[in-house]
Design a protein around this motif. Structure first.
Motif, PDB file in Angstrom:
ATOM      1  N   GLY A 269      40.709  20.771 -10.049  1.00 43.19           N
ATOM      2  CA  GLY A 269      39.285  20.529 -10.284  1.00 43.19           C
ATOM      3  C   GLY A 269      39.017  19.190 -10.944  1.00 43.19           C
ATOM      4  O   GLY A 269      37.982  18.553 -10.712  1.00 43.19           O
ATOM      5  N   ASP A 270      39.957  18.735 -11.794  1.00 48.14           N
ATOM      6  CA  ASP A 270      39.789  17.462 -12.515  1.00 48.14           C
ATOM      7  C   ASP A 270      40.292  16.254 -11.733  1.00 48.14           C
ATOM      8  O   ASP A 270      40.084  15.114 -12.148  1.00 48.14           O
TER       9      ASP A 270
ATOM     10  N   ALA B 222      49.413  22.163   0.013  1.00 54.16           N
ATOM     11  CA  ALA B 222      48.965  23.082   1.070  1.00 54.16           C
ATOM     12  C   ALA B 222      48.353  24.330   0.461  1.00 54.16           C
ATOM     13  O   ALA B 222      48.898  24.907  -0.461  1.00 54.16           O
ATOM     14  N   GLY B 223      47.233  24.733   1.005  1.00 48.64           N
ATOM     15  CA  GLY B 223      46.643  26.024   0.650  1.00 48.64           C
ATOM     16  C   GLY B 223      46.281  26.181  -0.804  1.00 48.64           C
ATOM     17  O   GLY B 223      46.390  27.256  -1.367  1.00 48.64           O
ATOM     18  N   ARG B 224      45.868  25.099  -1.457  1.00 49.56           N
ATOM     19  CA  ARG B 224      45.514  25.204  -2.876  1.00 49.56           C
ATOM     20  C   ARG B 224      44.202  25.971  -3.066  1.00 49.56           C
ATOM     21  O   ARG B 224      43.985  26.566  -4.100  1.00 49.56           O
ATOM     22  N   GLY B 225      43.296  25.878  -2.089  1.00 43.40           N
ATOM     23  CA  GLY B 225      42.080  26.690  -2.148  1.00 43.40           C
ATOM     24  C   GLY B 225      40.986  26.128  -3.023  1.00 43.40           C
ATOM     25  O   GLY B 225      39.892  26.653  -3.055  1.00 43.40           O
ATOM     26  N   THR B 226      41.277  25.059  -3.774  1.00 42.47           N
ATOM     27  CA  THR B 226      40.255  24.426  -4.609  1.00 42.47           C
ATOM     28  C   THR B 226      40.068  23.006  -4.122  1.00 42.47           C
ATOM     29  O   THR B 226      41.019  22.229  -4.107  1.00 42.47           O
ATOM     30  N   ASP B 227      38.858  22.660  -3.714  1.00 39.18           N
ATOM     31  CA  ASP B 227      38.598  21.304  -3.220  1.00 39.18           C
ATOM     32  C   ASP B 227      38.627  20.291  -4.355  1.00 39.18           C
ATOM     33  O   ASP B 227      38.220  20.584  -5.481  1.00 39.18           O
ATOM     34  N   ILE B 228      39.103  19.089  -4.035  1.00 39.99           N
ATOM     35  CA  ILE B 228      39.017  17.978  -4.987  1.00 39.99           C
ATOM     36  C   ILE B 228      37.685  17.281  -4.727  1.00 39.99           C
ATOM     37  O   ILE B 228      37.516  16.612  -3.705  1.00 39.99           O
ATOM     38  N   LYS B 229      36.736  17.465  -5.645  1.00 41.93           N
ATOM     39  CA  LYS B 229      35.410  16.885  -5.471  1.00 41.93           C
ATOM     40  C   LYS B 229      35.281  15.629  -6.309  1.00 41.93           C
ATOM     41  O   LYS B 229      35.726  15.605  -7.468  1.00 41.93           O
ATOM     42  N   LEU B 230      34.688  14.585  -5.726  1.00 38.99           N
ATOM     43  CA  LEU B 230      34.535  13.314  -6.433  1.00 38.99           C
ATOM     44  C   LEU B 230      33.665  13.522  -7.667  1.00 38.99           C
ATOM     45  O   LEU B 230      32.603  14.134  -7.599  1.00 38.99           O
TER      46      LEU B 230
END
Length: 911
Positions: free
Chosen positions: A482-483, A497-505
């Motif tokens: 998340g960070d 792979a398959g982390r399921g949490t998007d990296i959002k800017l």
């Protein structure tokens, strides 16, 4: 000048373009219904579901209902989550309903896409399974998307490990069930070890949508799911063999890194023989080639593999004196998963951890064969096209690349290749420094924990603040991911792979809100959210101005998909970003797969220290090498599947037979047929057709009848009578056996007798199947050597496996008949003794409970801790491996083993 292929694609479009174009009319029909659907009340949305269910049950196909169902689902999602699905998301849902894999880039909203085909197919009332790669995602998605299904009047369930039975049964009865691939597979096996239909969880295999489909159906498909039970403890053997391995020299073995195989040389075999004899593990007159040496040779080979092929902090970690495997594709710890055939024990001996007993297989299935049970299968992932051939051949799944909602703005740079690893890492640190100075967030991908921690040390020396995400930081995964998009963040990750949490800017808004609320519990949640969203918008813009997320990979993986998954973390939903791969000729892929030519080229170019070669040709050359590895791995999996298909055909027969037995009310005809066949075999064996009475083996027949039928029949006297032939003997034995069973049925009572027959048949089938699985494992391990004799190992395996299966079914008849012949009701004296034993057991339990230390009441602690008092069987001569010694307890009576549990929850339960 354009090539012919490129020119053709420009004129006619690619096959993928044509598939995308073909569903546009459907999307337009869904959009045309939007206004009409928006006008419905919440109650009318639910009614819409009921109406479509009724129409489907009256013959209308799901394809006919698709536009209406998708429009209804889109409106429900908008009301429940505030999300309105884009046209490309509807396309992805259509492709999945058609039984395809929708390849959608990271951040395109696959979780929402799955609701459309799931809702449509749930209208059949047969249930839909949505499969995720871990329990966290299963719970999160069920909770999140469950709001959409609730708005449509459907129920949602989630399946997770160690779930209470009633809750799990309800989850499988729901319209849409979220679960991991492991839990679904294990529940399938558990269901087929149950003794009553009411105990089973799953209600068939109608439609499954597999998230991260490449990870589940390809990467994890190499390892079968196994339910096992403990065997004898052989810790000393593993430790003794482990002491020998470090004394081997390089001349004693050869390693093939391409196939991940290691074998002893002739010199190594001689050395081993001497050392094993010195250690007392091999008798003086024996050699390693003797059949009696098979077990020792097997364990020596496993110890060699443990030392030479499995690396700490790459393939596994040691945590709390336990060897925990690491998934090479996701970097996750695989808690509870163990390597089979003694390999895990060999690694435990190598690491001087507590050696857990080897297990015997009770039931097993591969993911390939489990997911092929579904009537319809679909999937979604960001990367599947490189494995399209395997998906089509093994699962019958097509792969369709769904266009992104916004054009991809990420810049993918050509690979940079350095001569040495040191030069490469110097360049990586310098590149990270440059990005950090302009506050650009950097995601650094590594292939192992060891390398991620080594790079972390290099960054610490340069004073660069960073986070490390690998199996050691598993618990902080969501927070670190998340960070990772925050301004100036540096994140080192082992596989993404398959982390399921998007990296959002700019970071994850939801996580920032949760942190702020934790810091200020009395604050106004709405005000806090508004403030954070405003701050986030400014930070997001600052990150975009810095160039978006920079993905820097430190190595190429054997699979292009894993590289693409890492690259796809940047540039989500049209965000800016860039990706770059830094390689060296010392990397595993480069070293193993043809770096010599490239090394010669670089030498001739006269490259300076720290200089890299950057050219599209290098990229193409690497992709060809990766394609070769992928092709070889596919061939290996295909070959493994051919062997497993043999067992799978037999598994289906056994599981179907078990179900028939559980569904049957009365099995007396089945047991009678078995008994008649046993009698036929006995008479034909000891009194062969067309032979005279003085040629019969009447002593053998008498002993056989006593053993197999539990009858003390006057066979010797019958043989002396005039006119007695084989048919007379057969008829008399049948009459006696039938009367014996009729008497038992009367003594037990008809209902009890039916239950005994059912349980006995099921227990015998399960015991025989377990033995058969072990025999097939041994056959599989040796059949490869038949190739040296110019015989096809697969054909040999098929032939022998079929013969073994036939033999198993024959012995099944004999065992069931024998056990039924030996059972009898308990006498009054035996009942009295059992009651006394129960009383003593109860008293011991009360004393133990009174003496137990504080805090020892947790049932899980008791389960794993030492027993307070040894169990004393309630039935004299009790042998848990032999049901004949258990007496005849009722299902609710105490178990004769002395555990204090009811029989149905202890030895009477096949689980």
């Amino acid at each position: 000048m354009l090539g012919i292929g490129t020119l053709t694609r420009k004129v006619f479009g690619t096959p993928n373009d044509r598939k995308v174009k073909s569903v546009r009319p459907l999307v337009e029909r869904i959009n045309a219904l939007e206004e009409e659907t928006r006008a419905l009340s919440d109650e009318e949305l639910v009614q819409k579901t009921e109406q479509m269910k009724a129409r489907h049950s009256n013959g209308e196909s799901l394809d006919d209902l698709l536009p209406e169902a998708f429009a209804t689902c889109r409106e429900a999602a908008h009301r429940a989550l505030g999300l309105r699905a884009f046209d490309v998301q509807l396309m992805g849902g259509i492709f999945m309903h058609q039984g395809n894999i929708a390849e959608m880039k990271t951040g395109e909203g696959k979780t929402l896409v799955a609701t459309f085909p799931a809702y449509l197919n749930a209208l059949s009332g047969k249930g839909v399974h949505i499969v995720t790669v871990n329990d966290y995602l299963a719970r999160r998605d069920a909770d999140w998307m469950g709001k959409v299904y609730a708005a449509l009047g459907l129920t949602t369930g989630v399946v997770y490990p160690r779930q209470p039975e009633d809750e799990k049964r309800a989850a499988y009865q729901a319209d849409i069930t979220y679960a991991t691939n492991n839990e679904l597979g294990f529940d399938y096996l558990r269901d087929n070890m149950k003794s009553e239909l009411s105990q089973m969880y799953q209600r068939g295999h109608n439609f499954a949508i597999v998230d991260e489909v490449d990870s589940i159906l390809i990467d994890e498909a190499r390892t079968p799911l196994i339910i096992s039970g403990p065997s004898d403890d052989r810790s000393e053997l593993y430790i003794a063999i482990d002491r020998i391995i470090p004394s081997l020299s390089d001349d004693h073995f050869t390693i093939d890194e391409k196939t991940r195989n290691v074998t002893f040389t002739d010199e190594g075999n001689e050395f081993l023989e001497d050392r094993l004899k010195l250690a007392g593990l091999l008798e003086d007159e024996r050699t390693l080639y003797d059949p009696e040496s098979t077990t020792v040779v097997h364990h020596v080979n496993q110890a060699l593999r443990a030392h030479k092929l499995f690396q700490k902090d790459k393939d596994y970690i040691v945590r709390d004196n336990e060897v925990v495997l690491i998934d090479e594709f996701t970097g996750r710890m695989m808690l509870g998963r163990r390597l089979s055939e003694g390999l895990h024990q060999a690694i435990e001996a190598k690491e001087q951890c507590k050696i857990q007993p080897e297990n015997v297989t009770l039931a097993q299935v591969t993911f390939q064969n489990y997911f092929r049970l579904y009537s319809k299968l679909a999937g979604m992932t960001g990367t599947a096209s490189t494995e399209a051939e395997e998906f089509a051949e093994i699962y019958g799944l097509g792969v369709v690349e769904v266009p992104t909602n916004k054009p991809i703005a990420r810049i993918d740079e050509d690979d940079k290749v350095y001569r040495t690893g040191r030069e490469k890492y110097d360049a990586i640190v310098a590149e990270i420094k440059v990005a950090h100075e302009k506050r650009q967030p950097v995601l650094v991908g590594t292939t192992s924990i060891e390398k991620s921690e080594m790079l972390s040390e290099l960054l610490k020396k340069e004073g660069l603040p960073h986070n490390v995400l690998n199996a050691r930081q598993h618990e902080m995964e969501a927070q670190i991911v998340g960070d990772a998009g925050k301004l100036g963040a540096i994140t080192i990750a082992t596989n993404m792979a398959g982390r399921g949490t998007d990296i959002k800017l700019g970071g994850n808004v939801e996580m920032k809100v949760i942190e702020a609320l934790d810091a200020d519990p009395n604050g106004n949640p709405d005000e806090i959210r508004r403030r954070i969203e405003a701050e986030h918008a400014d930070e997001e813009q600052a990150v975009m101005d810095a160039g978006g997320l920079f993905v820097l990979a430190t190595e190429r993986h054997e699979s292009r998909r894993i590289d693409n998954q890492l690259r796809g973390r940047s540039g989500r939903q049209g965000d800016p970003g860039r990706s770059s791969f830094f390689l060296s000729l010392e990397d595993d892929l480069m070293r193993i797969f043809g770096s010599e030519r490239l090394d010669n080229v670089l030498g001739k170019l006269g490259m300076q220290e720290g200089e890299a070669i950057v050219h599209p040709w290098v990229n193409k050359s690497l992709e060809r090498a990766q394609a070769k590895v992928e092709g070889r791995n596919f061939d290996i999996r295909k070959q493994l599947l051919k062997f497993d298909d043999v067992m799978n055909d037999q598994r289906k027969v056994i599981f179907a037979q078990r179900r028939e037995i559980m569904e049957a009310e009365d099995l007396s005809e089945t047991t009678e047929d078995m008994r008649d066949q046993v009698i036929d075999d006995l008479v034909d064996g000891y009194c062969p057709p067309k032979s005279y009475a003085d040629q019969w083996d009447t002593q053998g027949l008498y002993a056989g009848v006593l053993e197999k039928l539990g009858l003390d029949a006057p066979v010797l006297a019958w043989a002396d009578e005039d006119g007695v032939d084989q048919d007379v003997i057969r008829d008399r034995l049948t009459e006696l056996a039938d009367k014996q069973m009729a008497d038992k049925a009367e003594a037990f009572g008809p209902d009890t007798m039916r239950q005994i027959e059912k349980q006995l048949i099921l227990q015998t089938i399960d015991g025989k199947w377990r033995e058969h699985l072990l025999t097939l494992e041994h056959l599989r391990s040796v059949v490869g050597f038949r190739g040296y004799a110019q015989r096809d190992p697969l054909n040999e395996y098929k032939t022998e496996a079929f013969q073994l299966f036939e033999g198993m079914l024959e012995s099944l008849r004999a065992d069931v008949t024998s056990k039924l012949g030996q059972i009898r009701p308990m006498t009054e004296e035996e009942r009295r003794q059992m009651a006394e034993q129960m009383m003593r057991q109860q008293q011991r339990s009360e004393v133990a409970a009174a003496q137990a230390p504080a805090g020892a009441t947790n049932p899980e602690q008791e389960a794993v801790g030492p027993a307070v008092a040894p169990q004393e069987p309630l039935v004299e001569g009790f042998d848990e491996t032999n049901p004949d010694t258990w007496g005849n307890p009722g299902r609710n009576d105490p178990c004769p083993c002395g555990s204090g549990n009811k029989f149905k929850h202890c030895h009477g339960r096949l689980a």
